[in-house]
Write an enzyme that holds these catalytic residues in place. Structure first.
Site, mmCIF file in Angstrom:
data_model
loop_
_atom_site.group_PDB
_atom_site.id
_atom_site.type_symbol
_atom_site.label_atom_id
_atom_site.label_comp_id
_atom_site.label_asym_id
_atom_site.label_seq_id
_atom_site.Cartn_x
_atom_site.Cartn_y
_atom_site.Cartn_z
ATOM 1 N N GLU A 38 23.937 -21.420 -45.756
ATOM 2 C CA GLU A 38 23.382 -21.743 -47.065
ATOM 3 C C GLU A 38 21.979 -21.179 -47.260
ATOM 4 O OE1 GLU A 38 24.548 -25.286 -49.357
ATOM 5 O OE2 GLU A 38 22.631 -26.066 -48.611
ATOM 6 N N LYS A 47 18.706 -22.082 -49.170
ATOM 7 C CA LYS A 47 18.109 -23.268 -49.799
ATOM 8 C C LYS A 47 16.611 -23.275 -49.533
ATOM 9 C CE LYS A 47 19.369 -27.272 -48.062
ATOM 10 N NZ LYS A 47 20.177 -28.501 -47.855
ATOM 11 N N LYS A 77 26.568 -23.389 -55.256
ATOM 12 C CA LYS A 77 26.351 -24.802 -54.966
ATOM 13 C C LYS A 77 25.391 -25.371 -56.000
ATOM 14 C CE LYS A 77 25.609 -28.033 -51.200
ATOM 15 N NZ LYS A 77 24.976 -28.268 -49.900
ATOM 16 N N GLU A 85 33.522 -32.341 -52.570
ATOM 17 C CA GLU A 85 32.662 -33.057 -51.625
ATOM 18 C C GLU A 85 32.826 -34.563 -51.736
ATOM 19 O OE1 GLU A 85 28.478 -31.753 -50.917
ATOM 20 O OE2 GLU A 85 27.996 -33.710 -51.769
ATOM 21 N N ASN A 87 30.276 -34.910 -46.616
ATOM 22 C CA ASN A 87 28.824 -34.885 -46.541
ATOM 23 C C ASN A 87 28.349 -36.082 -45.727
ATOM 24 O OD1 ASN A 87 25.995 -34.924 -47.074
ATOM 25 N ND2 ASN A 87 26.336 -33.750 -48.946
ATOM 26 N N GLU A 145 29.383 -31.262 -43.735
ATOM 27 C CA GLU A 145 28.126 -30.892 -44.383
ATOM 28 C C GLU A 145 27.018 -31.872 -44.006
ATOM 29 O OE1 GLU A 145 28.658 -30.668 -48.633
ATOM 30 O OE2 GLU A 145 30.805 -30.397 -48.399
ATOM 31 N N SER A 146 25.802 -31.369 -43.912
ATOM 32 C CA SER A 146 24.574 -32.140 -43.706
ATOM 33 C C SER A 146 24.448 -32.671 -42.277
ATOM 34 C CB SER A 146 24.469 -33.325 -44.689
ATOM 35 O OG SER A 146 24.359 -32.866 -46.013
#
Length: 335
Positions: A76, A78, A147, A196, A217, A247-248
């Site tokens: 990603e 970001k 995203k 998600e 997530n 994710e995360s």
């Protein structure tokens, strides 16, 4: 059809952190709607008005659907986040996407929310254009995920026009009916949808909508706490044949290997990669003897290596390709 649509309603029980964001997104959609309505030749207007759906390539889904025991990385781009603040300057998103591609990322996620994450549609277009240069090569272009907080079909059409291969749909922001509607819109415009979820109830919504790709997530939107236990708890409940993405909260190779061993096909990583790239000067810091090395590349190589979650020492998975995280890579050398 692009000329008049009722505003999207906020679903009940939406987490507080999303309320202001969704209001801002409705304003952005209104602006896009006005631009599209004012110009019949607007590319988004033409796509929305098309009588036939765009044939689906499923590039994104195919790229990340690794078999059991292996792992794909969705890398990603970001610059910042509401939870962490500033992460990395990233003066050129396209250049960072080149490093991700060269490291073996399966796909690239580009934030396009400016206020919360510092991303723009120009970032998305730049990444798509740079990745297109890899056509005809091996490996080929990384498919690109837009995203953002998607609440309207026009945002999906905008992503398709910009060259994205997939969009993000957040069940917590949409509710059951809207999740299904927007996934259908994504498919109609030729895109994949990463749906998600954060808990069992949202997972049921995603499954009910027929989601082909489900992202779990690990961040609790109400407490902001992050725990891989969320991914571990939900993975057995994701149906066979659905691409599972974690994710995360993925900080190092050991986290990645644990998620791989849970049965996830892919991980989506932003903060760790962007911070690593920032620390190494985006790979531009060089001396007269050695070319600069983007540490995000080494981290991706460690994520995808056959390291042992039980016996591997995450601290030994060095960014430059040493130790447990590099059993299948000897690193890089410049002469």
């Amino acid at each position: 059809r692009a000329a008049a649509r009722p505003p999207a309603a906020t679903p009940p029980d939406v987490p507080d952190v999303l309320v202001g964001i969704l209001e801002r997104k409705r304003h952005e959609v209104d602006q896009l709607q006005a631009a599209v309505a004012a110009d019949p030749d607007h590319p988004v207007a033409r796509l929305v008005a098309a009588s036939e759906p765009v044939p689906r390539t499923r590039h994104f889904a195919k790229a990340i659907a690794k078999p059991a025991g292996t792992l794909s990385v969705i890398a990603e781009i970001k610059r910042k986040s509401p939870s962490r603040g500033a992460i990395a300057a990233i003066p050129n998103a396209a250049n960072l996407s080149r490093a991700y591609h060269d490291a073996g990322a399966a796909a690239i996620s580009v934030l396009t929310d400016l206020e919360g994450f510092g991303g723009t549609m120009d970032d998305l277009r730049g990444v798509v254009q740079l990745q297109a240069r890899y056509r005809g090569n091996f490996p080929g272009p990384c498919p690109v995920l837009r995203k953002d907080f998607t609440i309207d079909e026009l945002q999906i059409a905008e992503a398709a026009v910009a060259g994205a291969d997939a969009v993000l749909l957040i069940v917590a922001a949409l509710g059951a009916e809207r999740t299904a509607e927007l996934q259908a819109a994504a498919h109609r415009f030729g895109l994949d949808a990463l749906v998600e979820v954060h808990d069992e109830a949202e997972l049921e919504v995603a499954i009910g909508a027929g989601a082909e790709i489900i992202g779990v997530n690990n961040r609790d939107l109400r407490t902001f706490e992050v725990s891989l236990e969320t991914a571990e708890r939900l993975r057995p409940k994701i149906p066979e044949g659905v691409v599972a993405v974690a994710e995360s909260g993925i900080k190092d190779a050991l986290d990645a290997w644990k998620l791989r061993d849970m049965g996830y096909n892919a991980i989506l990583v932003g903060e760790a990669l962007c911070a690593a790239a920032e620390e190494s000067g985006m790979g531009t810091a060089s001396t007269m003897y050695q070319q600069g090395y983007n540490m995000a590349k080494g981290l991706i190589k460690a994520f995808t290596s056959k390291g042992s979650a039980k016996y591997g020492n995450a601290g030994a998975a060095m960014f430059t390709g040493k130790g447990e995280g590099a059993k299948e890579s000897l690193g890089e050398m410049s002469i």
